[in-house]
Scaffold this motif. Structure first.
Motif, PDB file in Angstrom:
ATOM      1  N   ILE A  62       0.870  -1.180   0.000  1.00 15.47           N
ATOM      2  CA  ILE A  62       0.000   0.000   0.000  1.00 15.47           C
ATOM      3  C   ILE A  62       0.903   1.225   0.000  1.00 15.47           C
ATOM      4  N   ASP A  71       0.632   5.250   0.125  1.00  9.34           N
ATOM      5  CA  ASP A  71      -0.222   6.415   0.396  1.00  9.34           C
ATOM      6  C   ASP A  71       0.478   7.614  -0.237  1.00  9.34           C
ATOM      7  N   ARG A  91       0.486  11.535  -1.742  1.00 10.68           N
ATOM      8  CA  ARG A  91      -0.085  12.894  -1.692  1.00 10.68           C
ATOM      9  C   ARG A  91       0.558  13.700  -2.815  1.00 10.68           C
ATOM     10  N   ARG A 134      -5.066  12.959  -2.425  1.00 10.91           N
ATOM     11  CA  ARG A 134      -4.555  11.719  -1.822  1.00 10.91           C
ATOM     12  C   ARG A 134      -4.968  10.516  -2.668  1.00 10.91           C
ATOM     13  N   ILE A 160      -4.312   6.121  -3.072  1.00  8.12           N
ATOM     14  CA  ILE A 160      -3.817   4.875  -2.500  1.00  8.12           C
ATOM     15  C   ILE A 160      -3.533   3.926  -3.653  1.00  8.12           C
ATOM     16  N   PRO A 209       5.878   9.239  -0.683  1.00  4.16           N
ATOM     17  CA  PRO A 209       4.797   8.328  -0.316  1.00  4.16           C
ATOM     18  C   PRO A 209       5.161   7.494   0.913  1.00  4.16           C
TER      19      PRO A 209
END
Length: 99
Positions: free
Chosen positions: A5, A7, A9, A50, A52, A88
């Motif tokens: 995963i 994340d 931005r 954002r 994912i 990330p």
């Protein structure tokens, strides 16, 4: 199977260009990597900058050693990296339960 995963931005106002870049980079670079079983990208509703990224790997090493240690990783980062507002956050998971 291992779930990565990321994340991500990005900078405000760059969603459309980033979405094209991440779709292209994931399909042409990540999906071709040894051990990659597929990917999915989701966009935040409350936080539209954002994203994912989920990548399914055969083993942890397929991602951390094979992909990250290859020229493909540099190619991947050159496609999506210019959009990042910050680095990330990447973590790995194993499946516990499924419906």
């Amino acid at each position: 199977m291992i779930l990565e995963i990321a994340d991500i931005r990005i900078r405000p106002g760059e969603q459309a260009a980033f979405e094209q870049a991440i779709a292209r980079g994931a399909a042409t670079v990540i999906a071709q990597a040894k051990g990659c079983q597929g990917f999915q990208v989701n966009k935040g509703i409350e936080s539209p900058e954002r994203y994912i990224l989920q990548v399914f790997w055969d083993t942890l090493e397929d991602h951390t050693v094979g992909f990250r240690g290859s020229p493909a990783f540099t190619e991947w980062r050159s496609i999506v990296g210019p959009f990042f507002a910050q680095p990330p956050v990447v973590e790995h998971f194993t499946l516990v339960a499924k419906s």
